[in-house]
Design a protein around this motif. Structure first.
Motif, PDB file in Angstrom:
ATOM      1  N   THR A   1       1.100   8.279  10.127  1.00  0.00           N
ATOM      2  CA  THR A   1       0.969   7.368   8.993  1.00  0.00           C
ATOM      3  C   THR A   1       0.973   8.187   7.710  1.00  0.00           C
ATOM      4  O   THR A   1       0.234   9.164   7.585  1.00  0.00           O
ATOM      5  CB  THR A   1      -0.345   6.578   9.114  1.00  0.00           C
ATOM      6  N   HIS A   2       1.820   7.815   6.787  1.00  0.00           N
ATOM      7  CA  HIS A   2       1.926   8.578   5.544  1.00  0.00           C
ATOM      8  C   HIS A   2       1.767   7.640   4.357  1.00  0.00           C
ATOM      9  O   HIS A   2       2.486   6.660   4.234  1.00  0.00           O
ATOM     10  CB  HIS A   2       3.288   9.278   5.494  1.00  0.00           C
ATOM     11  N   LYS A   3       0.830   7.959   3.502  1.00  0.00           N
ATOM     12  CA  LYS A   3       0.608   7.139   2.305  1.00  0.00           C
ATOM     13  C   LYS A   3       1.098   7.883   1.067  1.00  0.00           C
ATOM     14  O   LYS A   3       0.889   9.082   0.920  1.00  0.00           O
ATOM     15  CB  LYS A   3      -0.878   6.815   2.168  1.00  0.00           C
TER      16      LYS A   3
ATOM     17  N   LYS B   1       6.396  -0.495  -5.869  1.00  0.00           N
ATOM     18  CA  LYS B   1       6.079   0.115  -4.584  1.00  0.00           C
ATOM     19  C   LYS B   1       7.282   0.536  -3.754  1.00  0.00           C
ATOM     20  O   LYS B   1       7.219   1.531  -3.040  1.00  0.00           O
ATOM     21  CB  LYS B   1       5.233  -0.873  -3.746  1.00  0.00           C
TER      22      LYS B   1
ATOM     23  N   LYS C   1       0.819  -1.223   0.000  1.00  0.00           N
ATOM     24  CA  LYS C   1       0.000   0.000   0.000  1.00  0.00           C
ATOM     25  C   LYS C   1       0.848   1.267   0.000  1.00  0.00           C
ATOM     26  O   LYS C   1       0.307   2.375   0.026  1.00  0.00           O
ATOM     27  CB  LYS C   1      -0.923   0.000   1.223  1.00  0.00           C
TER      28      LYS C   1
ATOM     29  N   ILE D   1       2.472   2.556   2.375  1.00  0.00           N
ATOM     30  CA  ILE D   1       2.195   3.318   3.597  1.00  0.00           C
ATOM     31  C   ILE D   1       3.378   3.142   4.548  1.00  0.00           C
ATOM     32  O   ILE D   1       3.840   2.022   4.774  1.00  0.00           O
ATOM     33  CB  ILE D   1       0.910   2.804   4.288  1.00  0.00           C
TER      34      ILE D   1
END
Lengths: 444, 444
Positions: free
Chosen positions: B150-152, B293, B136, B138
């Motif tokens: 939390t950083h996406k 990713k 993801k 994240i």
């Protein structure tokens, strides 16, 4: 009496527990899986294993050797299966030397039964190791109800396998050398069942091999009349497990590569998609011990690939050596552990390297004319100079010479063979004093 | 625009952020330490570094090369210090070739300043990476208040060093090859301050080396007139850091081993017990990337020991190559990452091996007559056949030839030198057509 925690009730954990119990220590064995005596469960990993002299010697110390061997099937040689179905039998040695197909599950069960007979061994199943405080010799487990159990002892032995929680703790201490290295080849277990009368459908007294270079299949006999097949194949590639994604693809592959085995495998297509693909990892680390508090054994210290058939034998030899170090240095456990480590580390490295080397030879050299010639010369030397010349395979499999020495002897043998080729003695080995003097020059 | 998270604001993280910002991506850089622009803190690890051509080329892409070089001190050769204080100067090359002593802290600062000038780069200090959800993209951080952030993003680049949290996540995925291997030698940084007038107390335009085999000391100049010394010494042994446990022991050791440096080190005994002992680790792993990713760079992918002075240069070259892969394959990030990995992995392995090899040569061969003879021949070949013969050192340090090629060339050079010795041409190299034809035979 001193209390020792063993994390992992697999083959080496249960054997080591018995060694320690015989010396009077109080031993608690914690095993992640349920009790295999009351649950029909897999013992994990491969179904059968090749027991050879090192493993037999280790079992002898607890009086289990005869019993285990009586339940094993001796394999006196390799039966090579060509693509077109021709068979080529190569005996392991001249003196009816054999390796023995044993069931991992039944052997593990027998060791646990024997362990349980000792009052000073407590077996704890369904206990998964979550953490270890090395310096305090405290291990924390989670049981099947999700409860946390803390167990304190005087020291801990980690026999919890290639992905050991005990080693994980050591790994975050200062200057811990660690490597995990995967082979591009994975494995899948398949089956050749008995025939309708319960009989073996191939010769049961050999290790069957379908050598095909970078992929191959082997079969080991089981007492019930079936064979466990192991297909070794690249995870990705042509051919590769990723390509065998339909029943037709599997059938085509077996038709072209293992045509003589295919008719013996009625459940191939079902089994192929039911059974998992295993990965083959080599794990090396150092140190294996911390002061007098923790020692790693077996796969936890040195996972090896299976191409020399020595994983269990090596782990059992760890138990023997640790037991000998206790004999010699107890009650100084720092000495016990450090001598154990110094004695075993070079040998574990050697068998790990030899197992990879065996795979490489099979994968890359199976059709190499020079390589086959060298194997042929080695075979002749073993046969005609058996008193002074030992092959590396023989030293590893049929002797208790330390693995590192066996490996070093392999390098010396290469030089002997080089000289025999250089001096054009290839076809003139038997009874030749010149050959004898060459061997003697290299092997004092 | 696509969002990219960079975990780690050290040298390669901050440089890569700028490359990405120039391409218009939105970049968030998360750094564990406080902002070094407002806090006097260490940039971690060594104080100064040797910047050579690969690093310079990488800085050129963001227009920083001239500025950084103007703040650096060129070192045109090695100054070897014997036990008795004799000096022996060995220039790096014939054309005033130099490596450049730069301050890790100031270079990192300058890169962060430049990064901060981009509207599309957000710098987050005091953010320690706690976890990553790779699929993801994240990342979860803990800030200085202990809060969880939390950083996406669309993808993550891990430049968080030899003990990278990002790599830790990759490590527990299937079939991840990993090794961490420590040298038995550690290091301690010491200082030779400027004299009372602020002047250098040794020649500033060279890398000073006190070669003593398995232990040694080096010194790099700093613009303020001081030298940073690095003492490399076994963690345990005679001599070893564990033996130097009193001011007297330290003094005696320096008196006997580094007598000419001792008078220049007024704070030796205080510094020795104030400064930590660093460990030297080689980290290798594979894969470096996961789909589109995650990609690892710099020490997170390949920590190397410092004996070739290429750690930073190699990491900066990672940035260049990743940027080139973006140029070529964007917007297909799976292709970007996989080509980056395939291009860099063999070269990172090569420089890791060469750095270990350099240490081994220094540790074991410093007094070896054969080795010194070979070095002498190599030097003559470089000097008299500079158009066709390049030493491995030259290719690594003064060219952008891939490290793996430089390493392979080293092996070829060994064969050339073997033949020159075998044909007894050692003292007859200059202008010798026979020597020329030997070189040309091996190097097309």
């Amino acid at each position: 009496m001193e209390k020792i925690t063993i994390v992992g009730g697999g083959l080496s954990g249960s054997l080591m527990a018995i060694y320690l119990a015989k010396r009077g220590f109080t031993v608690d064995v914690f095993e992640r899986r349920p009790d295999m005596r009351t649950n029909r469960i897999s013992a994990g990993k491969s179904i059968n294993l090749a027991l050879s002299i090192r493993g037999i010697e280790a079992l002898k110390k607890v009086g289990l050797d005869d019993e285990v061997l009586s339940d094993a099937i001796p394999m006196y040689g390799r039966m090579m299966h060509s693509r077109t179905g021709e068979l080529n039998y190569q005996p392991y040695g001249t003196n009816n030397q054999a390796i023995n197909s044993v069931s991992r599950g039944r052997l593990n069960l027998r060791l646990l039964e024997l362990a349980d007979a000792y009052d000073n061994i407590n077996l704890h199943f369904n206990h998964k190791c979550k953490d270890v405080d090395i310096d305090k010799a405290i291990a924390v487990f989670e049981n099947e109800k999700g409860e946390s159990i803390t167990h304190k002892a005087d020291r801990i032995i980690g026999t919890d396998g290639a992905f050991a929680a005990t080693r994980g703790r050591l790994q975050i201490t200062d200057r811990f050398d660690y490597s995990q290295s995967y082979l591009y080849v994975g494995y899948k277990e398949l089956i050749i069942p008995p025939d309708a009368l319960g009989n073996f459908m191939m010769d049961k007294n050999c290790l069957h091999i379908w050598p095909r270079g970078a992929y191959m299949m082997i079969a080991l006999p089981n007492p019930a009349g079936d064979f466990t097949l192991t297909l070794f194949l690249a995870h990705q590639g042509k051919p590769g497990f990723d390509q065998l994604n339909s029943k037709e693809a599997v059938l085509d592959f077996f038709k072209s590569e293992f045509a003589d085995a295919l008719p013996l495998m009625p459940t191939l297509q079902e089994d192929f998609f039911k059974n998992p693909i295993g990965a083959l990892v080599t794990v090396k680390c150092y140190p294996w011990v911390k002061a007098d508090k923790l020692a790693l054994m077996g796969d936890a210290a040195h996972a090896v690939v299976p191409f020399f058939g020595q994983g269990m034998n090596c782990s059992f030899e760890d138990c023997v050596v640790l037991d000998e170090c206790i004999e010699k240095y107890y009650p100084n456990w720092t000495e016990v552990f450090s001598h154990y480590q110094e004695l075993r580390k070079p040998n574990a490295d050697a068998i790990a390297d030899l197992a990879i080397q065996n795979f490489t030879e099979m994968a890359e050299k199976v059709g190499d004319v020079d390589f086959l010639l060298r194997k042929h010369i080695e075979h002749d030397l073993c046969e005609h100079f058996s008193d002074i010349f030992k092959s590396q395979y023989e030293l590893v499999t049929f002797s208790t010479v330390p693995y590192a020495e066996a490996k070093a002897r392999g390098a010396v043998n290469d030089k002997i063979i080089d000289e025999i080729i250089a001096k054009d003695l290839i076809d003139n080995i038997k009874g030749n004093d010149h050959v004898k003097s060459i061997i003697q020059k290299y092997i004092n």
